[in-house]
Design an enzyme around this catalytic site. Structure first.
Site, PDB file in Angstrom:
ATOM      1  N   CYS A  87       0.920  -1.089  -0.162  1.00 18.34           N
ATOM      2  CA  CYS A  87      -0.035  -0.101   0.131  1.00 18.34           C
ATOM      3  C   CYS A  87       0.718   1.209  -0.038  1.00 18.34           C
ATOM      4  CB  CYS A  87      -0.872  -0.081   1.223  1.00 18.34           C
ATOM      5  SG  CYS A  87      -2.322   0.992   1.084  1.00 18.34           S
ATOM      6  N   HIS A 211      -3.502  -5.788   1.155  1.00 22.58           N
ATOM      7  CA  HIS A 211      -2.541  -6.002   2.301  1.00 22.58           C
ATOM      8  C   HIS A 211      -2.360  -7.306   2.776  1.00 22.58           C
ATOM      9  CE1 HIS A 211      -2.438  -1.651   3.905  1.00 22.58           C
ATOM     10  NE2 HIS A 211      -3.219  -1.334   2.999  1.00 22.58           N
ATOM     11  N   GLU A 213      -0.539  -8.737   4.995  1.00 24.59           N
ATOM     12  CA  GLU A 213      -0.207  -8.723   6.339  1.00 24.59           C
ATOM     13  C   GLU A 213      -1.656  -8.839   7.496  1.00 24.59           C
ATOM     14  OE1 GLU A 213      -0.175  -6.127   4.964  1.00 24.59           O
ATOM     15  OE2 GLU A 213      -0.637  -4.240   6.260  1.00 24.59           O
TER      16      GLU A 213
END
Lengths: 241, 84
Positions: A87, A211, A213
Site C-alpha cells: 500500500c 494488505h 499482513e
C-alpha cells in the site's frame, strides 16, 4: 537460525505492527526500523508497511522517499535484498524509482475497504515463490490512492518481462465495487490492466496495494493467504545465507 | 522578497479524478459554462534576496525531482513573482 525482517516506521505508518506480527507468525524475527535512522541493523529483508506517511502530503510516498532509511534500503535492494512495499509502502517504492509507475486517486474517488481476490501472475519473486502461478488468493484492500498508472510502453514492458505479480480479479463479493466502477470486473480502483502488484527486473523488490499482513491468522481477516508472502521471503533469505 | 511560482498539472492523457469530481459538481450548483475541469498544484517558493538564475535553476530541479512525479504530472510553469 531464522530470518530477520525489518519493518520501517515512518511518521504516519499504520500497519507496521501488523507487518511485524505477520513476520513473527510466518516464522521470522521482526526488527523495527525507524525512518530517520540509516542503519539496517543487519536485516535479511525489509517490509515498507501501509499507512499515510507524512499525511500523503505532496503525493503518497513522495516525502518518505527522502528518509535516510530509504537511501540504505535503495542500496540494499539494488544489491538483491528482498523488499516488500504494501500500500503506502508500494507508493514509496514507486516514488523511489525502485518500481515502475505511480499511484493516483481511485478512479471513483471513494476509499475502498474490502476483501480482494488477486491472481498470482508471477510466482518466482522473493515474496511469492511459495504460491502457485495463477493461484487466486484473498487479502484485504483498503486505500484512497490505489490506482496504478504507467504509460503504455512501461505497461507492455512489465507484462512482457513477467513483472506483473498480482492482478485484481472479480469474485462473488464484488457487487458493491462493480456498482461504483462498472467498466471493470474485479478492478476496485481503475488500475491500468487490473494490476495490483509488480516487481523489479530482479524479482527481489515487490509492491502491491492490497494488505497481505492482514490475512495471516484464522479468524482475523479473510484467511491466511498473506502468510506465504512473508514465509517466501524468509525461505529465500535462508536459502542464500 | 520574491516568490518563485511552480505549477504542476496531471498529464493530459491521465484521467484526473479530482478534476472530474469538481466538473460534476459545478453544474449542480448552477455553473453550466464549463465542459471539463482539471485540478493541479501551485507551489509558492519564497526567496530571501534576489532570484538569481541559480535560484531559478534550483527551483526547476526541485520542480522536476520533488514537486512533481514525471510518471503522472507535468511541470507547466516555473516563474518569478515579485512581491509588492
Amino acid at each position: 537460525m531464522t530470518a530477520r525482517v525489518g519493518v520501517v516506521t515512518f511518521p504516519g505508518s499504520l500497519d507496521d505492527r501488523d507487518a511485524a506480527r505477520a513476520i513473527r507468525l510466518a516464522g521470522g524475527e521482526p526488527v523495527r526500523l525507524w525512518h530517520a535512522d540509516s542503519d539496517l541493523a543487519g536485516v535479511d529483508a525489509v517490509v515498507l508497511p501501509g499507512g499515510f506517511s507524512y499525511g500523503d502530503y505532496l503525493r503518497a510516498g513522495a516525502i518518505s522517499r527522502f528518509a535516510p532509511m530509504m537511501a540504505s534500503i535503495t542500496d540494499a535492494a539494488n544489491g538483491g535484498m528482498p523488499v516488500l512495499g504494501i500500500c503506502n509502502g508500494f507508493q514509496i517504492l514507486c516514488e523511489s524509482h525502485l518500481l515502475a509507475g505511480a499511484m493516483v486517486k481511485n478512479e471513483h474517488l471513494h476509499f475502498v475497504c474490502k476483501d480482494q481476490t488477486l491472481r498470482v501472475e508471477n510466482a518466482d519473486t522473493a515474496w511469492t515463490h511459495q504460491f502457485g502461478a495463477g493461484e487466486e488468493i484473498v487479502v484485504p484492500l483498503k486505500n484512497q490512492d490505489g490506482q496504478f498508472i504507467a504509460d503504455e510502453r512501461t505497461l507492455d514492458e512489465l507484462e512482457g518481462e513477467g513483472r506483473v505479480v498480482f492482478r485484481y480479479v472479480a469474485d462473488s463479493s464484488d457487487g458493491g465495487t462493480r456498482g461504483r466502477n462498472p467498466r471493470a470486473g474485479g478492478n476496485p480502483n481503475g488500475s491500468r490492466r487490473d494490476i495490483a502488484g509488480i516487481t523489479n527486473a530482479r524479482g527481489n523488490v515487490v509492491g502491491l496495494m492490497p494488505h497481505p499482513e492482514h490475512a495471516t491468522e484464522q479468524g482475523f481477516g479473510p484467511g491466511t493467504d498473506g502468510l506465504r508472502f512473508f514465509s517466501s521471503a524468509i525461505a529465500a533469505t535462508l536459502a542464500t545465507a | 522578497m520574491a516568490t518563485v511560482i511552480v505549477e504542476v498539472m496531471p498529464k493530459p492523457e491521465i484521467l484526473d479524478p479530482q478534476g472530474k469530481a469538481v466538473a460534476g459538481a459545478l453544474p449542480r450548483l448552477g455553473f453550466t459554462s464549463f465542459a471539463s475541469v482539471r485540478q493541479g498544484k501551485r507551489f509558492e517558493l519564497e526567496v530571501e534576496g534576489e532570484v538569481t538564475e541559480e535560484v531559478l535553476e534550483q527551483a526547476r530541479t526541485a520542480a522536476a525531482e520533488v514537486l512533481s512525479n514525471p510518471v503522472i504530472e507535468d511541470v507547466v510553469s516555473v516563474h518569478v513573482q515579485e512581491s509588492a
